[in-house]
Design an enzyme around this catalytic site. Structure first.
Site, short mmCIF file in Angstrom:
data_model
loop_
_atom_site.label_atom_id
_atom_site.label_comp_id
_atom_site.label_asym_id
_atom_site.label_seq_id
_atom_site.Cartn_x
_atom_site.Cartn_y
_atom_site.Cartn_z
N ASP A 191 1.15 15.65 59.61
CA ASP A 191 0.67 16.17 58.47
C ASP A 191 0.67 14.79 57.51
O ASP A 191 1.08 15.38 56.20
CB ASP A 191 1.36 17.51 57.94
CG ASP A 191 0.83 18.25 56.80
OD1 ASP A 191 -0.73 17.87 56.55
OD2 ASP A 191 1.35 18.89 56.34
N LYS A 194 -4.38 10.78 56.91
CA LYS A 194 -5.25 11.46 57.72
C LYS A 194 -5.75 10.03 58.69
O LYS A 194 -6.05 10.18 59.84
CB LYS A 194 -6.40 12.19 57.34
CG LYS A 194 -5.97 13.41 56.23
CD LYS A 194 -4.67 13.99 56.83
CE LYS A 194 -4.11 15.01 55.86
NZ LYS A 194 -2.94 15.72 56.34
N ASP A 219 -2.60 18.83 61.34
CA ASP A 219 -2.84 19.81 59.97
C ASP A 219 -4.13 19.14 59.47
O ASP A 219 -4.24 17.97 59.72
CB ASP A 219 -1.92 20.01 59.34
CG ASP A 219 -2.23 21.14 58.21
OD1 ASP A 219 -3.18 21.96 58.30
OD2 ASP A 219 -1.69 20.94 56.93
N ASN A 220 -4.96 19.78 58.64
CA ASN A 220 -5.92 19.40 58.04
C ASN A 220 -6.94 18.40 58.84
O ASN A 220 -7.80 17.54 58.34
CB ASN A 220 -5.44 18.27 56.85
CG ASN A 220 -4.46 19.11 55.86
OD1 ASN A 220 -3.48 18.62 55.73
ND2 ASN A 220 -4.88 20.23 55.39
N GLU A 249 -5.09 25.24 52.75
CA GLU A 249 -4.00 25.88 51.92
C GLU A 249 -4.40 26.46 50.52
O GLU A 249 -4.90 25.78 49.82
CB GLU A 249 -2.74 24.91 51.82
CG GLU A 249 -3.26 23.47 51.52
CD GLU A 249 -3.25 22.71 52.63
OE1 GLU A 249 -3.07 21.35 52.69
OE2 GLU A 249 -3.68 23.29 53.80
#
Length: 264
Positions: A191, A194, A219-220, A249
């Protein structure tokens, strides 16, 4: 004349407040690029200038005001309330947080690596579910965020389960075995930046930090997105992957978590 000017100014101020508080946030709920620009650039910059504080500092203040010391779940709840009612922040969030919780519970890991602590929201969620004597190492590149995260972790009463390390993931991953007596990680939560997901995954492979059955949870992967990581992890014979569809989120923008089992 002066009265009309006064009314005009008051009306303009009221309109700006309505736009800022309700209209624009409602619109950007459904658009990824606009949501990130609005929350992470415009609003954060404006509030930083007006309050002479940072978003992590404001988040910590909300925890200290609304969470019960020593109660991890109340810390998580306080951060969620802050992010939904006051100011958005890029935590994993409550919706994806439930997916994170389910994976942690399923794996029941003894060793966990988190890449990207930010303000320790996901750190607290993970640590609160770990079995006794489990070890969670979390890496944070930004020293300001790390300082806030340490206070959030202490407020949650989880300092004995968490080791927060400051520095770049690319520098620390090769040192894990030597510095922390870690052979392999049962669970890795990605997380952080990226563009570091893929190189850090390959680095963990090279350093022998993944065993057969180790879980990577990223995540993401849709917003902001990690296309190179997804292409690698979904096509490599070394992994079996599953996508959990959710939302960025505290918005309605599509996002999700990618769970990947290392096959050796």
């Amino acid at each position: 004349m002066w009265l009309a000017l006064l009314y005009g100014c008051a009306g303009g101020a009221a309109l700006l407040y309505v736009l800022y508080r309700w209209v624009i946030p409602s619109v950007v709920q459904y658009h990824a690029g606009l949501a990130l620009i609005w929350h992470d650039t415009i609003v954060e910059g404006l509030l930083n200038a007006l309050t002479q504080t940072t978003r992590p500092q404001r988040l910590l203040a909300a925890v200290q005001k609304n969470a019960t010391r020593g109660d991890p779940r109340s810390v998580v709840k306080a951060i969620d309330q802050f992010c939904r009612q006051k100011e958005w922040a890029m935590n994993v969030g409550d919706e994806k947080g439930c997916i994170l919780d389910s994976v942690v519970t399923e794996v029941n890991p003894a060793t966990v690596l988190e890449l990207g602590t930010y303000c320790a929201y996901s750190t607290v969620r993970i640590a609160s579910l770990l079995p006794p004597h489990a070890k969670l190492i979390t890496l944070e590149f930004n020293p300001h965020n790390a300082a806030i995260a340490r206070q959030v972790i202490a407020w949650a009463g989880l300092g004995d389960k968490i080791q927060l390390v400051e520095g770049a993931s690319g520098d620390w991953i090769p040192k894990m075995k030597e510095k922390f007596a870690i052979e392999t990680f049962d669970l890795v939560f990605l997380d952080h930046w990226k563009d570091r997901y893929l190189p850090d995954t390959k680095l963990m492979e090279e350093c022998g930090l993944l065993r057969k059955g180790s879980i990577l949870l990223a995540d993401n992967v849709i917003c902001p997105g990690t296309p190179d990581y997804l292409e690698y992890i979904r096509n490599s014979p070394r992994y079996k992957s599953q996508y959990f569809r959710s939302h960025l989120e505290y918005t309605k923008v599509e996002d999700g978590l990618e769970k990947s089992v290392f096959l050796g």
